[in-house]
Design a protein around this motif. Structure first.
Motif, PDB file in Angstrom:
ATOM      1  N   UNK A 334      37.636  48.048  40.696  1.00  7.01           N
ATOM      2  CA  UNK A 334      37.029  46.594  41.218  1.00  7.01           C
ATOM      3  C   UNK A 334      36.588  45.875  40.041  1.00  7.01           C
ATOM      4  N   UNK A 335      37.280  44.730  40.072  1.00 10.95           N
ATOM      5  CA  UNK A 335      36.885  43.784  38.852  1.00 10.95           C
ATOM      6  C   UNK A 335      36.743  42.350  39.466  1.00 10.95           C
ATOM      7  N   UNK A 336      35.797  41.973  38.896  1.00 10.17           N
ATOM      8  CA  UNK A 336      35.262  40.283  39.109  1.00 10.17           C
ATOM      9  C   UNK A 336      35.547  39.487  38.050  1.00 10.17           C
ATOM     10  N   UNK A 337      36.585  38.307  38.309  1.00  2.00           N
ATOM     11  CA  UNK A 337      37.146  37.871  37.101  1.00  2.00           C
ATOM     12  C   UNK A 337      36.555  36.112  37.200  1.00  2.00           C
ATOM     13  N   UNK A 338      35.934  35.734  36.325  1.00  2.00           N
ATOM     14  CA  UNK A 338      35.282  34.667  36.271  1.00  2.00           C
ATOM     15  C   UNK A 338      36.379  33.261  36.556  1.00  2.00           C
ATOM     16  N   UNK A 339      35.715  32.426  37.407  1.00  3.02           N
ATOM     17  CA  UNK A 339      36.413  31.260  37.464  1.00  3.02           C
ATOM     18  C   UNK A 339      36.521  30.330  36.088  1.00  3.02           C
ATOM     19  N   UNK A 340      37.442  29.600  36.053  1.00  5.29           N
ATOM     20  CA  UNK A 340      37.655  28.600  34.934  1.00  5.29           C
ATOM     21  C   UNK A 340      38.218  27.389  35.225  1.00  5.29           C
ATOM     22  N   UNK A 341      38.008  26.240  34.432  1.00  5.54           N
ATOM     23  CA  UNK A 341      38.330  24.820  34.945  1.00  5.54           C
ATOM     24  C   UNK A 341      39.729  24.744  34.899  1.00  5.54           C
ATOM     25  N   UNK A 342      40.342  23.529  35.443  1.00  5.82           N
ATOM     26  CA  UNK A 342      41.668  23.228  35.344  1.00  5.82           C
ATOM     27  C   UNK A 342      42.317  23.040  34.058  1.00  5.82           C
ATOM     28  N   UNK A 343      41.670  22.532  33.029  1.00  8.90           N
ATOM     29  CA  UNK A 343      42.229  22.253  31.757  1.00  8.90           C
ATOM     30  C   UNK A 343      42.560  23.714  31.144  1.00  8.90           C
ATOM     31  N   UNK A 344      41.385  24.698  31.265  1.00  7.27           N
ATOM     32  CA  UNK A 344      41.738  26.033  30.684  1.00  7.27           C
ATOM     33  C   UNK A 344      42.909  26.782  31.694  1.00  7.27           C
ATOM     34  N   UNK A 345      43.208  26.503  32.891  1.00  2.00           N
ATOM     35  CA  UNK A 345      44.262  27.204  33.691  1.00  2.00           C
ATOM     36  C   UNK A 345      45.482  26.641  33.154  1.00  2.00           C
ATOM     37  N   UNK A 346      45.453  25.565  32.869  1.00  2.00           N
ATOM     38  CA  UNK A 346      46.970  24.934  32.208  1.00  2.00           C
ATOM     39  C   UNK A 346      47.097  25.327  31.099  1.00  2.00           C
ATOM     40  N   UNK A 347      46.096  25.442  30.161  1.00  2.00           N
ATOM     41  CA  UNK A 347      46.239  26.223  29.013  1.00  2.00           C
ATOM     42  C   UNK A 347      46.923  27.630  29.051  1.00  2.00           C
ATOM     43  N   UNK A 348      46.441  28.098  30.165  1.00  2.00           N
ATOM     44  CA  UNK A 348      46.918  29.531  30.661  1.00  2.00           C
ATOM     45  C   UNK A 348      48.313  29.631  31.106  1.00  2.00           C
ATOM     46  N   UNK A 349      48.839  28.536  31.543  1.00  2.00           N
ATOM     47  CA  UNK A 349      50.407  28.366  31.981  1.00  2.00           C
ATOM     48  C   UNK A 349      50.251  28.085  33.585  1.00  2.00           C
ATOM     49  N   UNK A 397      42.451  46.877  41.139  1.00  2.00           N
ATOM     50  CA  UNK A 397      43.599  47.590  40.338  1.00  2.00           C
ATOM     51  C   UNK A 397      43.761  49.008  40.867  1.00  2.00           C
ATOM     52  N   UNK A 398      45.035  49.207  41.008  1.00  2.00           N
ATOM     53  CA  UNK A 398      44.962  50.814  41.343  1.00  2.00           C
ATOM     54  C   UNK A 398      45.869  51.421  40.412  1.00  2.00           C
ATOM     55  N   UNK A 399      45.400  51.935  39.218  1.00  2.00           N
ATOM     56  CA  UNK A 399      46.345  52.678  38.364  1.00  2.00           C
ATOM     57  C   UNK A 399      46.402  54.391  38.512  1.00  2.00           C
ATOM     58  N   UNK A 430      32.616  53.228  27.513  1.00  2.00           N
ATOM     59  CA  UNK A 430      33.594  53.259  28.640  1.00  2.00           C
ATOM     60  C   UNK A 430      33.713  51.743  29.368  1.00  2.00           C
ATOM     61  N   UNK A 431      32.734  51.108  29.458  1.00  2.00           N
ATOM     62  CA  UNK A 431      32.814  50.036  30.331  1.00  2.00           C
ATOM     63  C   UNK A 431      33.371  48.931  29.422  1.00  2.00           C
ATOM     64  N   UNK A 432      33.308  49.084  28.102  1.00  2.00           N
ATOM     65  CA  UNK A 432      33.919  47.975  27.256  1.00  2.00           C
ATOM     66  C   UNK A 432      35.484  48.199  27.506  1.00  2.00           C
ATOM     67  N   UNK A 433      35.904  49.824  27.081  1.00  2.00           N
ATOM     68  CA  UNK A 433      37.459  49.974  27.621  1.00  2.00           C
ATOM     69  C   UNK A 433      37.932  49.605  28.724  1.00  2.00           C
ATOM     70  N   UNK A 434      36.995  49.658  29.859  1.00  2.00           N
ATOM     71  CA  UNK A 434      37.409  49.340  31.119  1.00  2.00           C
ATOM     72  C   UNK A 434      37.851  47.810  31.270  1.00  2.00           C
ATOM     73  N   UNK A 435      36.635  47.233  30.888  1.00  2.00           N
ATOM     74  CA  UNK A 435      36.942  45.664  30.742  1.00  2.00           C
ATOM     75  C   UNK A 435      38.295  45.272  29.905  1.00  2.00           C
ATOM     76  N   UNK A 436      38.589  45.954  28.870  1.00  2.00           N
ATOM     77  CA  UNK A 436      39.663  45.490  27.977  1.00  2.00           C
ATOM     78  C   UNK A 436      40.996  45.833  28.804  1.00  2.00           C
ATOM     79  N   UNK A 437      40.915  47.018  29.311  1.00  2.00           N
ATOM     80  CA  UNK A 437      42.156  47.480  30.316  1.00  2.00           C
ATOM     81  C   UNK A 437      42.541  46.376  31.301  1.00  2.00           C
ATOM     82  N   UNK A 438      41.259  45.961  32.143  1.00  2.00           N
ATOM     83  CA  UNK A 438      41.540  45.055  33.176  1.00  2.00           C
ATOM     84  C   UNK A 438      42.052  43.571  32.772  1.00  2.00           C
TER      85      UNK A 438
END
Length: 443
Positions: A334-349, A397-399, A430-438
């Protein structure tokens, strides 16, 4: 309250049964009210993630003790009696506590009054019927056993109870911890997956006091936006468990179903179920049973014990050969993803800076989608769920477990408290690895 209830709360008077029924004196009632109001507040505030279902049961034992069981309330048919004119636990609590100085509680009592009653639970002529007829006047009360205290078992228990039946729930999953406090065995409310809710489920939870039995932070994703309405399984179970207890269901934690046989009365030819069950030590002491094997008799047996159902397995004669689901060795993240603004979303495609819509995708259907994830992130994912929420977006995510191990993760289960600790140890690594994986997968 800012919005007064449409019907005045149904008033109940309280007595105490002590050999002879006696009206509680003003002093007795005030003392009992003060104590029980405090316990009711603690019971209602016992919620995930700080607490689990076992904490709810512990709070209930303090709230609904022998003093409360001895309370008698006034009904249209006279004083309540456990055998001939039973009152539900919430009715006794309301008679003693009243509003308890809390503006929400009258609304909560009224919600319970408004739950439809049928069969022997219906009291002809009483105000709480709100002029609705008894839909099942001829139903004979049954002794019902529900095996499994998950969301389905708990919701079914409420329905059967309000149909006038005597309902018992067996739930064997008791949380166990190692001496160091780490979780060695999951309890029955330790799941943290978060399913999307259909509108009828959302409305049903509102009728079952969801807005009063859950804190506002938990209510927000449930009752605000219908299209993205979701609830944590642990939150759902604790909400339903509180309803189950307040409505008088006999919930027995630490009791496992083993088998059952049909016995027929030679005189009446009426069949019953003789159930072979196992009580753990705590449950045996609490319910006055033998530790380990016991036999109990019920009129109705219902299996709500999941896809690997022990009830179905032992009753193949009646259910037929049930095909069991095959489970892969997967782990849900279970992962919470931070919201970002429209400008950043456009930059991300993302075109027009709009977030992607909600999705629930499986590898079996969206093969190309998951193939791309595997190629770009090196992750073997079976399922991906994504919901937009208020302060962050929510994903599961279910790996496969083997894939986590490949990325250097242990797959160990941590409690909420352990997962949030900031001590410099292997968990942080382990948390750092998990964040990186997600992050790689979601990117």
């Amino acid at each position: 309250p800012p919005h007064p209830p449409p019907h005045p709360p149904y008033q109940r008077r309280a007595w105490r049964r002590t050999g002879e029924m006696a009206m509680l004196t003003a002093a007795d009632l005030e003392e009992l009210q003060t104590v029980k109001a405090k316990h009711l507040k603690a019971f209602l505030e016992t919620q995930p993630p700080q607490s689990n279902g076992e904490d709810v049961l512990s709070a209930w034992e303090k709230l609904y003790d022998e003093d409360m069981r001895q309370v008698v309330v006034e009904t249209i048919h006279g004083p309540s009696d456990d055998e001939t004119n039973p009152a539900l636990p919430y009715e006794k609590l309301q008679a003693v506590i009243g509003d308890g100085g809390n503006w929400k509680w009258p609304r909560m009592w009224q919600k319970f009054d408004e739950i439809e009653r049928r069969g022997s639970a219906y009291r002809e002529g009483e105000a709480l019927n709100f002029d609705m007829p008894n839909k099942n006047p001829n139903v004979v009360p049954q002794r019902v056993l529900i095996v499994g205290g998950g969301p389905v078992g708990l919701r079914l228990a409420i329905e059967m109870r309000m149909g006038g039946h005597h309902v018992t729930v067996f739930e064997k999953r008791r949380e166990r911890r190692d001496p160091d406090g780490s979780l060695s065995q999951l309890g029955f409310t330790n799941r943290i997956n978060r399913p999307h809710m259909w509108p009828f489920v959302r409305n049903d939870l509102a009728k079952l006091n969801g807005k009063d039995l859950m804190r506002k932070e938990a209510c927000y994703p449930v009752f605000t936006e219908p299209t993205t309405s979701s609830i944590g399984i642990d939150e759902l179970q604790c909400l339903l468990l509180k309803n189950v207890l307040l409505l008088g269901v006999d919930f027995r934690l630490g009791v496992g179903y083993n088998n059952a046989e049909i016995r027929t009365d030679a005189r009446t030819m009426r069949p019953t179920w003789e159930v072979d069950c196992t009580y753990d030590k705590i449950a045996a002491d609490a319910f006055g049973k033998e530790h380990d094997q016991n036999k109990e008799v019920f009129d109705v047996l219902i299996g709500c014990d999941g896809p690997r159902s022990r009830v179905r397995e032992t009753q193949e004669r009646w259910f037929g050969e049930v095909e069991k689901r095959k489970f892969m060795d997967c782990v849900g993240i279970v992962a919470n993803v931070r919201k970002v603004g429209k400008k950043r979303l456009k930059e991300m495609g993302f075109e027009y800076g709009q977030e992607p819509g909600d999705m629930n995708r499986t590898k079996m259907v969206f093969k190309d989608f998951f193939k791309q994830i595997e190629q770009t992130a090196g992750a073997d994912i079976e399922n991906l769920i994504y919901y937009k929420a208020s302060l962050h977006n929510y994903t599961i995510l279910v790996p496969k477990r083997a894939d986590l191990v490949k990325h250097g993760l242990s797959g160990k289960v941590y409690t909420f408290a352990q997962g949030r600790e900031t001590a410099a140890d292997a968990r942080n690594e382990e948390k750092a690895k998990l964040k990186d994986y997600c992050r790689k997968v979601l990117k």
